[in-house]
Design a protein around this motif. Sequence first.
Motif, PDB file in Angstrom:
ATOM      1  N   ARG A 142      26.647  19.428 -18.405  1.00  0.00           N
ATOM      2  CA  ARG A 142      26.425  20.863 -18.619  1.00  0.00           C
ATOM      3  C   ARG A 142      27.726  21.601 -18.914  1.00  0.00           C
ATOM      4  O   ARG A 142      27.753  22.517 -19.721  1.00  0.00           O
ATOM      5  CB  ARG A 142      25.703  21.459 -17.414  1.00  0.00           C
ATOM      6  CG  ARG A 142      24.208  21.124 -17.451  1.00  0.00           C
ATOM      7  CD  ARG A 142      23.576  21.156 -16.075  1.00  0.00           C
ATOM      8  NE  ARG A 142      22.160  20.829 -16.135  1.00  0.00           N
ATOM      9  CZ  ARG A 142      21.679  19.593 -16.194  1.00  0.00           C
ATOM     10  NH1 ARG A 142      22.496  18.549 -16.248  1.00  0.00           N
ATOM     11  NH2 ARG A 142      20.374  19.372 -16.223  1.00  0.00           N
ATOM     12  N   MET A 143      28.805  21.197 -18.264  1.00  0.00           N
ATOM     13  CA  MET A 143      30.098  21.810 -18.551  1.00  0.00           C
ATOM     14  C   MET A 143      30.522  21.532 -19.989  1.00  0.00           C
ATOM     15  O   MET A 143      31.111  22.397 -20.641  1.00  0.00           O
ATOM     16  CB  MET A 143      31.161  21.321 -17.555  1.00  0.00           C
ATOM     17  CG  MET A 143      30.946  21.848 -16.149  1.00  0.00           C
ATOM     18  SD  MET A 143      32.125  21.197 -14.957  1.00  0.00           S
ATOM     19  CE  MET A 143      33.521  22.286 -15.287  1.00  0.00           C
ATOM     20  N   GLU A 144      30.222  20.339 -20.485  1.00  0.00           N
ATOM     21  CA  GLU A 144      30.564  20.004 -21.872  1.00  0.00           C
ATOM     22  C   GLU A 144      29.771  20.868 -22.859  1.00  0.00           C
ATOM     23  O   GLU A 144      30.252  21.152 -23.947  1.00  0.00           O
ATOM     24  CB  GLU A 144      30.343  18.523 -22.151  1.00  0.00           C
ATOM     25  CG  GLU A 144      31.422  17.617 -21.585  1.00  0.00           C
ATOM     26  CD  GLU A 144      32.758  17.712 -22.309  1.00  0.00           C
ATOM     27  OE1 GLU A 144      32.894  18.478 -23.281  1.00  0.00           O
ATOM     28  OE2 GLU A 144      33.694  17.005 -21.894  1.00  0.00           O
ATOM     29  N   LYS A 145      28.577  21.301 -22.478  1.00  0.00           N
ATOM     30  CA  LYS A 145      27.800  22.211 -23.333  1.00  0.00           C
ATOM     31  C   LYS A 145      28.542  23.534 -23.520  1.00  0.00           C
ATOM     32  O   LYS A 145      28.425  24.181 -24.550  1.00  0.00           O
ATOM     33  CB  LYS A 145      26.424  22.492 -22.709  1.00  0.00           C
ATOM     34  CG  LYS A 145      25.411  21.399 -22.911  1.00  0.00           C
ATOM     35  CD  LYS A 145      24.113  21.678 -22.174  1.00  0.00           C
ATOM     36  CE  LYS A 145      23.432  22.943 -22.637  1.00  0.00           C
ATOM     37  NZ  LYS A 145      22.123  23.141 -21.952  1.00  0.00           N
ATOM     38  N   LEU A 146      29.301  23.927 -22.502  1.00  0.00           N
ATOM     39  CA  LEU A 146      30.089  25.169 -22.544  1.00  0.00           C
ATOM     40  C   LEU A 146      31.579  24.841 -22.550  1.00  0.00           C
ATOM     41  O   LEU A 146      32.387  25.523 -21.929  1.00  0.00           O
ATOM     42  CB  LEU A 146      29.751  26.056 -21.332  1.00  0.00           C
ATOM     43  CG  LEU A 146      28.295  26.452 -21.136  1.00  0.00           C
ATOM     44  CD1 LEU A 146      28.126  27.290 -19.879  1.00  0.00           C
ATOM     45  CD2 LEU A 146      27.752  27.188 -22.343  1.00  0.00           C
TER      46      LEU A 146
END
Length: 199
Positions: A142-146
Motif C-alpha cells: 500500500r505504501m508503494e501505491k503512494l
Amino acid sequence: MGIFHTNAISLRQMDKTEGREIGAAVFPNIARINHSCSPNVVWSYNQLKNKEEVRAVRDIIAGEELVACYIDPVLQREDRNNLLKAKFNFSCYCQVCSLTGEALTDNEKTRREILGLKNSMLDVYRENSQRALKFAKMRVERMEKLRKEMIGALPQAYMHCYELALAEKEEEIANVYRRRGQQVATLVRGDNSLWAHIK
C-alpha cells in the motif's frame, strides 16, 4: 524560541529500525525548504559527518521548488493540516491536500490501511512473526501505491519485512526485501542507513 520551534529539524539516528531522536537543530539553508505532502527531497542526519543531508527523491525540473515533508506521511489530510497549523502555523495546499472526490477517498483509505496494518503488525509480531510478516508485506504494498508521498518512510517499512522474513527463515523473501530496501534507502539516505551495512 518561536524561530527555533518553527525551523528546527529533529536529528534522528537512522541505524535503528524506527530511528532514535538525538536532538534538534536549525540549518539556515534547509530551513528555507517548504513543506509538501508529496516531497521531491528528503533530509536525514548523518551522525558520522555531523551534517543534515538533503537528497532528491525524484527528478526535479529546472526552476521547480524543493519541498520536503515535515510530518508523518501516513496521516490523514485533516490530521496533517491540524498538525501543520499547530506546529508551523500554516495550512497545506499541495497536490495531495488538494485532492477531491474519488481520488481523495482512495488516498485517505490507503493511508488508513497503512496505519492499521502497522498497528496490526506491531500487535502480533512477538507471538506470531508469520502473521506480522503478512501485515508488513501488505503495508509495503500500500505504501508503494503512494510511493511519492511515502518515500521517506519506505526504508523502515522494508526493514520490517526483511527482519520478519529472516525471523521466519524465509531467506529468499528476505533477500527480495533487502534489495528493495537498499534501493529506496540509498535514494533517501545514501550511506546514512542501516541498509548500507547489510550485505
